[in-house]
Structures are given as C-alpha cells and as structure tokens.
Design a protein around this motif. Structure first.
Motif, PDB file in Angstrom:
ATOM      1  N   MET A   1       0.843  -1.177   0.000  1.00  0.00           N
ATOM      2  CA  MET A   1       0.000   0.000   0.000  1.00  0.00           C
ATOM      3  C   MET A   1       0.886   1.237   0.000  1.00  0.00           C
ATOM      4  N   LYS A   2       0.631   2.144  -0.925  1.00  0.00           N
ATOM      5  CA  LYS A   2       1.426   3.364  -1.015  1.00  0.00           C
ATOM      6  C   LYS A   2       0.587   4.553  -0.580  1.00  0.00           C
ATOM      7  N   LYS A   3       1.226   5.469   0.151  1.00  0.00           N
ATOM      8  CA  LYS A   3       0.575   6.723   0.519  1.00  0.00           C
ATOM      9  C   LYS A   3       1.366   7.867  -0.093  1.00  0.00           C
ATOM     10  N   TYR A   4       0.631   8.806  -0.680  1.00  0.00           N
ATOM     11  CA  TYR A   4       1.263   9.956  -1.320  1.00  0.00           C
ATOM     12  C   TYR A   4       0.819  11.245  -0.653  1.00  0.00           C
ATOM     13  N   LYS A   5       1.711  12.239  -0.712  1.00  0.00           N
ATOM     14  CA  LYS A   5       1.367  13.595  -0.311  1.00  0.00           C
ATOM     15  C   LYS A   5       1.126  14.364  -1.599  1.00  0.00           C
ATOM     16  N   ASN A   6       0.003  15.033  -1.682  1.00  0.00           N
ATOM     17  CA  ASN A   6      -0.348  15.740  -2.910  1.00  0.00           C
ATOM     18  C   ASN A   6       0.170  17.174  -2.850  1.00  0.00           C
ATOM     19  N   ASN A   7       1.350  17.385  -3.455  1.00  0.00           N
ATOM     20  CA  ASN A   7       1.874  18.742  -3.582  1.00  0.00           C
ATOM     21  C   ASN A   7       1.128  19.453  -4.694  1.00  0.00           C
ATOM     22  N   GLU A   8       1.367  20.731  -4.857  1.00  0.00           N
ATOM     23  CA  GLU A   8       0.707  21.465  -5.944  1.00  0.00           C
ATOM     24  C   GLU A   8       1.194  20.979  -7.300  1.00  0.00           C
ATOM     25  N   GLU A   9       2.465  20.573  -7.361  1.00  0.00           N
ATOM     26  CA  GLU A   9       3.042  20.212  -8.657  1.00  0.00           C
ATOM     27  C   GLU A   9       2.931  18.722  -8.964  1.00  0.00           C
ATOM     28  N   ASN A  10       3.099  17.864  -7.946  1.00  0.00           N
ATOM     29  CA  ASN A  10       3.048  16.427  -8.222  1.00  0.00           C
ATOM     30  C   ASN A  10       2.803  15.643  -6.937  1.00  0.00           C
ATOM     31  N   LEU A  11       2.734  14.340  -7.083  1.00  0.00           N
ATOM     32  CA  LEU A  11       2.536  13.468  -5.933  1.00  0.00           C
ATOM     33  C   LEU A  11       3.893  13.072  -5.363  1.00  0.00           C
ATOM     34  N   GLU A  12       4.050  13.191  -4.049  1.00  0.00           N
ATOM     35  CA  GLU A  12       5.290  12.775  -3.395  1.00  0.00           C
ATOM     36  C   GLU A  12       5.014  11.512  -2.580  1.00  0.00           C
ATOM     37  N   LEU A  13       5.828  10.491  -2.807  1.00  0.00           N
ATOM     38  CA  LEU A  13       5.667   9.236  -2.072  1.00  0.00           C
ATOM     39  C   LEU A  13       6.009   9.445  -0.602  1.00  0.00           C
ATOM     40  N   LEU A  14       5.082   9.106   0.295  1.00  0.00           N
ATOM     41  CA  LEU A  14       5.295   9.273   1.728  1.00  0.00           C
ATOM     42  C   LEU A  14       5.599   7.951   2.422  1.00  0.00           C
ATOM     43  N   GLU A  15       4.782   6.937   2.175  1.00  0.00           N
ATOM     44  CA  GLU A  15       4.918   5.661   2.861  1.00  0.00           C
ATOM     45  C   GLU A  15       4.618   4.520   1.907  1.00  0.00           C
ATOM     46  N   VAL A  16       5.311   3.399   2.122  1.00  0.00           N
ATOM     47  CA  VAL A  16       5.000   2.155   1.419  1.00  0.00           C
ATOM     48  C   VAL A  16       4.928   1.056   2.468  1.00  0.00           C
ATOM     49  N   HIS A  17       3.805   0.387   2.544  1.00  0.00           N
ATOM     50  CA  HIS A  17       3.627  -0.722   3.474  1.00  0.00           C
ATOM     51  C   HIS A  17       3.519  -2.015   2.679  1.00  0.00           C
ATOM     52  N   CYS A  18       4.200  -3.055   3.167  1.00  0.00           N
ATOM     53  CA  CYS A  18       4.061  -4.380   2.572  1.00  0.00           C
ATOM     54  C   CYS A  18       2.660  -4.898   2.905  1.00  0.00           C
ATOM     55  N   ASN A  19       1.920  -5.310   1.882  1.00  0.00           N
ATOM     56  CA  ASN A  19       0.557  -5.788   2.113  1.00  0.00           C
ATOM     57  C   ASN A  19       0.518  -7.118   2.869  1.00  0.00           C
ATOM     58  N   LYS A  20       1.605  -7.904   2.796  1.00  0.00           N
ATOM     59  CA  LYS A  20       1.585  -9.223   3.448  1.00  0.00           C
ATOM     60  C   LYS A  20       1.926  -9.123   4.932  1.00  0.00           C
ATOM     61  N   CYS A  21       3.024  -8.427   5.282  1.00  0.00           N
ATOM     62  CA  CYS A  21       3.452  -8.366   6.684  1.00  0.00           C
ATOM     63  C   CYS A  21       3.119  -7.031   7.340  1.00  0.00           C
ATOM     64  N   GLY A  22       2.785  -6.025   6.549  1.00  0.00           N
ATOM     65  CA  GLY A  22       2.400  -4.720   7.086  1.00  0.00           C
ATOM     66  C   GLY A  22       3.559  -3.808   7.404  1.00  0.00           C
ATOM     67  N   ARG A  23       4.798  -4.282   7.170  1.00  0.00           N
ATOM     68  CA  ARG A  23       5.975  -3.474   7.526  1.00  0.00           C
ATOM     69  C   ARG A  23       6.041  -2.198   6.700  1.00  0.00           C
TER      70      ARG A  23
END
Ligand SMILES: [Zn+2]
Length: 83
Positions: free
Chosen positions: A1-23
């Motif tokens: 699962m990826k979480k992004y921060k929506n800047n005015e210019e583009n999306l910045e990747l904030l977090e990536v969680h493994c869907n299997k273990c949750g890390r």
C-alpha cells in the motif's frame, strides 16, 4: 500500500507498506530505498473478478516467501539498466 502527499506540482511518495506483513518500508525524500514487488492487475472478462483491479506491494522477504511456494520457479534474467 502506497501513501502519497499531494503537492501542488506532483505526488510525493510518503509511505510504502508491505501488504503481506504490514511493515513500513524505508522511504527517503519521496524515494523508496529498498526492494519492493509491485503488483497491479486488472482482471478481465473471463475471470471471476471481471473488471476488478488489484494493487499491492510486497517487501523482499514476503516476495521470497510467496515465490518459494511456486511449483515452477520464476523466470529470472539480469537487467542491464536499473531505473
Ligand atoms: Zn512483507
């Protein structure tokens, strides 16, 4: 699962969680700093999930666990250029 921060210019990747273990995988300055398998598949007309799309991330440990259960090993080649 990826979480992004929506800047005015583009999306910045904030977090990536493994869907299997949750890390929570290591992300620095919007860049994922470890190996991650990204699954993205839209099931088609002849499947039981017609029109449903699945997306997920797997850390390398979980990816290795998944493919170790394959009867036929994954095809492996060496990439010349890494992005
Ligand atoms: Zn994992």
């Amino acid at each position: 699962m990826k979480k992004y921060k929506n800047n005015e210019e583009n999306l910045e990747l904030l977090e990536v969680h493994c869907n299997k273990c949750g890390r929570n995988m290591r992300v620095e300055n919007g860049i994922l700093k470890e190996g991650c398998f990204h699954g993205d598949f839209a099931f088609g007309y002849f499947s039981e999930r017609d029109g449903v799309r699945h997306r997920f991330e797997l850390c390398e440990k979980c990816y290795n666990e998944v493919i170790s259960g394959f009867v036929i090993p994954v095809e492996e080649t060496q990439e010349q250029e890494l992005l």
